[in-house]
Motif scaffolding. Sequence first.
Motif, PDB file in Angstrom:
ATOM      1  N   ASN A 129       1.080  -1.249   0.106  1.00 51.58           N
ATOM      2  CA  ASN A 129       0.063   0.020   0.029  1.00 51.58           C
ATOM      3  C   ASN A 129       0.945   1.163  -0.193  1.00 51.58           C
ATOM      4  OD1 ASN A 129      -2.395  -1.611   0.239  1.00 51.58           O
ATOM      5  ND2 ASN A 129      -1.893  -1.891   2.529  1.00 51.58           N
ATOM      6  N   ASP A 130       0.436   2.396  -0.736  1.00 54.87           N
ATOM      7  CA  ASP A 130       1.113   3.587  -0.771  1.00 54.87           C
ATOM      8  C   ASP A 130       0.318   4.495   0.283  1.00 54.87           C
ATOM      9  OD1 ASP A 130       1.200   3.451  -4.147  1.00 54.87           O
ATOM     10  OD2 ASP A 130       2.869   3.475  -2.899  1.00 54.87           O
ATOM     11  N   ILE A 131       0.961   4.666   1.338  1.00 52.36           N
ATOM     12  CA  ILE A 131       0.706   5.458   2.410  1.00 52.36           C
ATOM     13  C   ILE A 131       1.248   7.122   2.287  1.00 52.36           C
ATOM     14  CG2 ILE A 131       0.594   5.744   4.992  1.00 52.36           C
ATOM     15  CD1 ILE A 131      -0.518   3.425   4.035  1.00 52.36           C
ATOM     16  N   THR A 132       0.197   7.990   2.084  1.00 55.13           N
ATOM     17  CA  THR A 132       0.462   9.401   2.043  1.00 55.13           C
ATOM     18  C   THR A 132       0.997  10.039   3.395  1.00 55.13           C
ATOM     19  OG1 THR A 132      -1.048   9.690   0.192  1.00 55.13           O
ATOM     20  CG2 THR A 132      -0.256  11.594   1.273  1.00 55.13           C
ATOM     21  N   THR A 133       1.938  10.720   3.505  1.00 53.02           N
ATOM     22  CA  THR A 133       2.253  11.488   4.460  1.00 53.02           C
ATOM     23  C   THR A 133       2.329  13.072   4.171  1.00 53.02           C
ATOM     24  OG1 THR A 133       4.063  11.561   6.201  1.00 53.02           O
ATOM     25  CG2 THR A 133       4.897  11.698   4.024  1.00 53.02           C
ATOM     26  N   TYR A 134       2.413  13.648   5.121  1.00 53.56           N
ATOM     27  CA  TYR A 134       2.019  15.177   5.014  1.00 53.56           C
ATOM     28  C   TYR A 134       3.265  16.207   5.015  1.00 53.56           C
ATOM     29  CZ  TYR A 134      -2.458  13.274   4.898  1.00 53.56           C
ATOM     30  OH  TYR A 134      -3.535  12.547   4.913  1.00 53.56           O
ATOM     31  N   ILE A 135       3.299  17.159   4.141  1.00 49.77           N
ATOM     32  CA  ILE A 135       4.289  17.899   4.128  1.00 49.77           C
ATOM     33  C   ILE A 135       3.987  19.339   5.016  1.00 49.77           C
ATOM     34  CG2 ILE A 135       5.961  19.453   2.923  1.00 49.77           C
ATOM     35  CD1 ILE A 135       5.173  17.483   0.630  1.00 49.77           C
ATOM     36  N   ASN A 136       4.661  19.631   5.649  1.00 46.55           N
ATOM     37  CA  ASN A 136       4.740  20.975   6.572  1.00 46.55           C
ATOM     38  C   ASN A 136       4.893  22.242   5.212  1.00 46.55           C
ATOM     39  OD1 ASN A 136       4.632  23.222   7.834  1.00 46.55           O
ATOM     40  ND2 ASN A 136       5.955  22.771   9.270  1.00 46.55           N
ATOM     41  N   TYR A 137       4.027  22.596   4.642  1.00 46.66           N
ATOM     42  CA  TYR A 137       4.327  23.610   3.327  1.00 46.66           C
ATOM     43  C   TYR A 137       4.953  24.899   3.913  1.00 46.66           C
ATOM     44  CZ  TYR A 137       1.485  20.074   0.690  1.00 46.66           C
ATOM     45  OH  TYR A 137       0.947  19.091   0.127  1.00 46.66           O
ATOM     46  N   ASN A 138       4.868  25.307   5.229  1.00 48.69           N
ATOM     47  CA  ASN A 138       5.312  26.515   5.562  1.00 48.69           C
ATOM     48  C   ASN A 138       6.887  26.423   5.627  1.00 48.69           C
ATOM     49  OD1 ASN A 138       2.870  27.484   6.122  1.00 48.69           O
ATOM     50  ND2 ASN A 138       2.912  26.570   8.316  1.00 48.69           N
ATOM     51  N   THR A 139       7.550  25.132   5.637  1.00 41.78           N
ATOM     52  CA  THR A 139       8.802  25.355   5.471  1.00 41.78           C
ATOM     53  C   THR A 139       9.461  24.618   4.421  1.00 41.78           C
ATOM     54  OG1 THR A 139       8.808  22.885   6.407  1.00 41.78           O
ATOM     55  CG2 THR A 139       8.878  24.366   7.911  1.00 41.78           C
ATOM     56  N   VAL A 140       8.628  24.371   3.278  1.00 38.45           N
ATOM     57  CA  VAL A 140       9.161  24.372   1.894  1.00 38.45           C
ATOM     58  C   VAL A 140       9.880  25.581   1.358  1.00 38.45           C
ATOM     59  CG1 VAL A 140       8.598  23.756  -0.497  1.00 38.45           C
ATOM     60  CG2 VAL A 140       7.492  22.506   1.364  1.00 38.45           C
ATOM     61  N   ALA A 141      11.279  25.435   1.221  1.00 40.42           N
ATOM     62  CA  ALA A 141      11.983  26.538   1.079  1.00 40.42           C
ATOM     63  C   ALA A 141      13.397  26.334   0.215  1.00 40.42           C
ATOM     64  CB  ALA A 141      12.084  27.573   2.210  1.00 40.42           C
ATOM     65  N   VAL A 142      13.452  26.966  -0.712  1.00 38.91           N
ATOM     66  CA  VAL A 142      14.855  27.091  -1.634  1.00 38.91           C
ATOM     67  C   VAL A 142      16.078  27.271  -0.412  1.00 38.91           C
ATOM     68  CG1 VAL A 142      16.416  28.246  -3.295  1.00 38.91           C
ATOM     69  CG2 VAL A 142      14.177  27.946  -3.724  1.00 38.91           C
ATOM     70  N   ASP A 143      17.020  26.405  -0.642  1.00 42.12           N
ATOM     71  CA  ASP A 143      18.193  26.359   0.387  1.00 42.12           C
ATOM     72  C   ASP A 143      19.035  27.917   0.128  1.00 42.12           C
ATOM     73  OD1 ASP A 143      20.004  24.142   1.861  1.00 42.12           O
ATOM     74  OD2 ASP A 143      21.376  25.701   0.985  1.00 42.12           O
ATOM     75  N   SER A 144      19.452  28.099   1.267  1.00 44.80           N
ATOM     76  CA  SER A 144      20.191  29.528   1.159  1.00 44.80           C
ATOM     77  C   SER A 144      21.554  29.566   0.646  1.00 44.80           C
ATOM     78  CB  SER A 144      20.286  30.019   2.596  1.00 44.80           C
ATOM     79  OG  SER A 144      21.106  29.254   3.516  1.00 44.80           O
ATOM     80  N   ASN A 145      21.973  28.222   0.419  1.00 46.41           N
ATOM     81  CA  ASN A 145      23.337  28.058   0.207  1.00 46.41           C
ATOM     82  C   ASN A 145      23.566  27.570  -1.308  1.00 46.41           C
ATOM     83  OD1 ASN A 145      24.822  28.812   2.130  1.00 46.41           O
ATOM     84  ND2 ASN A 145      24.443  26.814   3.162  1.00 46.41           N
ATOM     85  N   ASP A 146      22.343  26.970  -1.961  1.00 49.10           N
ATOM     86  CA  ASP A 146      22.249  26.596  -3.270  1.00 49.10           C
ATOM     87  C   ASP A 146      20.561  26.711  -3.633  1.00 49.10           C
ATOM     88  OD1 ASP A 146      23.186  23.343  -4.798  1.00 49.10           O
ATOM     89  OD2 ASP A 146      22.076  25.183  -5.577  1.00 49.10           O
TER      90      ASP A 146
END
Length: 884
Positions: free
Chosen positions: A273-290
């Motif tokens: 079974n494929d189990i969906t987990t949840y992303i904290n969209y508030n913390t999806v961000a481009v890395d400051s170094n790359d």
Amino acid sequence: MKSIFKKIAFVLALAMVVTMLPARVASAASSDGPQMYETLKLYIGGDVTGNYPEQRYAKVWDKDGYDVDFVSSDTSVATVNGKGYVTAVSVGSATVTATFTPEDGSEAVVKTCAITVKRNAEKVGLNSTSAKKVAEGIAVGEEYQLTGIRKVGNDTEWNKTMKQFSTDSVRFSSSDPNVLDVKKTTGKITGISTGTVTLRVWAVQSEGFDAEAGEYPETAFKEYEVEVFEAGMLSAKQVNWNTVAITCGSAAVAADLVANKESLSVSYKLGDNDITTYINYNTVAVDSNDDKVVNVSLYDDLVKDYVYTFKYGESTVDVTGADLTAVASIKIDTATAVSGESKDIVVKYYDATGIELPAGTGSLSFSATGGDTDYFFLNGNSIYFIEEGRTAVIKATYVRGYKEDGSADEVSDTRTIASIAASTENNQIVGWAIGNSEEANLGNLTYNMDVKSIAVGDLGQRLYGRYIVTLSDGKEEPHYTTDSNAFFEYTSTNDSVVMVDTRNGNLSPVAAGTATIIVRRIYSDTNKPVVGVCTISVAASRVLTSFTATLDKNKLAINPSGDDLVTISTSAKDQLGGSSFADVNYTVEASGLNNSLTLTINNVVLDSSKPNIISPDKDGKYIVKASGDNINTTVRLSITATQGNGRSITRVVTISVKSVTEKEIANYVLEVEKTNIDLNFPAFGDNDGLARVKSTIKLVAYDRSGFYVKTVEMQAGSDTPANNGDYSYVVLKGNEKANNMLSGKDFSAITVSGSAVSGGAITKQATGVYTVMVYHKDDNGNVSRFTFKNIVVGDSTVPVVANVNNTNIISTDFAVLKSKMTFFRGGTDISDNIEIIGVEKTDSYDRVYISNITVREKITTGNAEVKGLTYEYKINIGKTFYYN
């Protein structure tokens, strides 16, 4: 009345003539008495239009009855002789003053002429950041702001004085705006569609506008090949307990992912079974170094051994969860503390692969083990310094649990923390790197604040620091501790482990242990603030810790021509990530051989009854070949690397071996050995030869299982095969055939006359995109295009600059001219490699203006095949020389 109109027309015509005089005719005063030009504009070497020379009279008139003396306010900018003849010396401004002394003894008259000295750019191009970007390519939809730079002489870039007095500007263009859009004056590029274009960067002089061309005159240019590509997510790795770093194909894709983060999903398998987990969209961000990396945090911690699949659009990437309880190491993450302020010491926890873990469940304690103990206080996890410039050696100990014998199972880390003044805290080194003491390109090193590792016996290593300077326009640019305009002082806290050269940071590791290098910036004898500290761990010796063996393919055919082979590439690394081994031996064992099959590795026939002592070649490679009849089997090869201390690592590779015939051909593939060729001869390594600028073109036949059958003969240079069933190919640049670049099966980006031994010469072919087109004539005589591939030829050679040291000559003989010049590439004097063979000049009775010289440069890098060959090119001089 007609007479009046004629007079008016004459006056108007005269006015037009005066206003249309070239700009180089200086303005003059209009009052009575002795007069002098009020302004004069000169160009070092003359400008590109020829309107602004390097020398000109500061003309005076109405001077009868006066003696005239001339003087320059700044002879480093312009000099003047007794007749008012002004000569440009360097970019800037000066004033030439003429003093008119009456012969009757009355009061002298003083006139001044404002002198402006400019110069054209000798070279133009992109700065290192922009050049790296265009070399990597740009994704469709991605935007990027290019930065153009102009150079002259040995100067890395135009300094402020040059910017003030230079009239050069930079322009940009694309060979195909439908692929890459470029803003002409700003250099902003946008990927429009996939393909490869030529980006042209040129400098213009903003005086002397050409109305017909609609542009100012060009002074210098450079071209770059740019690929525009489609890109999505490329890979992912876990970086801490609930965060994954996703690497995208471009910064634009990363930005798009963040902007549309709700479209990013993640799931893991639980059984089927494929189990969906949840992303904290508030913390999806481009890395400051790359800017190509997006950090994605989940609400839940990643679970050990679960495979998480991230999906965005059509691309997916996987990452396997780490064991979040397996604390393998800790690191003190605090390097400095402001004196007079309490600061908490931060500790981070990591597993064996470097993934950051949550704070452990064990106990953490701190102790002071050295430093200026009278100048700091340690209270729990807080440190307080009472004076700046002091150090504290702090040990953090983390107890993970207890062993069966009751002793503590612990890991620890020791680091030197330095006190700094509050005024210097924001001027700190932001990253450290260790590299060769002769490192030419500091930007290629990896800078961070981690502990650096070297070993006893490592020679020629230097500590480099990176810091950021904010420019007047708000832009930030990296600088390094080797900058010529900044001075640093290095001190080791433990000379018995690592000694450091106080002046330049050269390291001498002498014994196993840990030491910290304290770096101060020297502003004066009394002002040496600490700007950073770097902890260095020294190993007693380099120990074999990793060994890899990878196949270029896993199918080896026994075909009619017997020319198939498999290449196994190996790499042995020590505990510090290097490969400085002198005592590693290799053995190869085989299983799966039978009486009908013979396997050879590096020309040694394998004996399946015992280990075979076979070392990889100088490039770390094994070449595997097979022979035999009616073979269809799988062979297992075990390759073992053993260090002199007895430590060994074994890697196993599996190769399928099969006998094939021409009757089994099912597929044809055009294989081009190199799709990118760089004509940068000065960058050749010791083992590089002419093969680096050539590409073998083959049409290869395979059976249904992907086993190699044969290489198909093709007629080179023709789009019409000679016979039915034959193949041929041509190489095109645009719509023109480039048959002169074909030699047998090789495409060559150069032509060579003679050899290195006989003093041969190389001619570079034009850079750009070349297309290999294959044609087939079927059994009925019909010809069709079969397939094609592209080869991109570029040239990243740093141009040579000729510095003119003396403009006084007795002739324009080549040897005489060379004696007046020094030749540099990237700041390195290469005069011994240069021979002048041609001059473009304009002569007058006492001087000669030299616009360009043609030189022949000898190649001094690469292997014996190329070292000693020469190639020719032009260098802009743009200077006036004077006959003695």
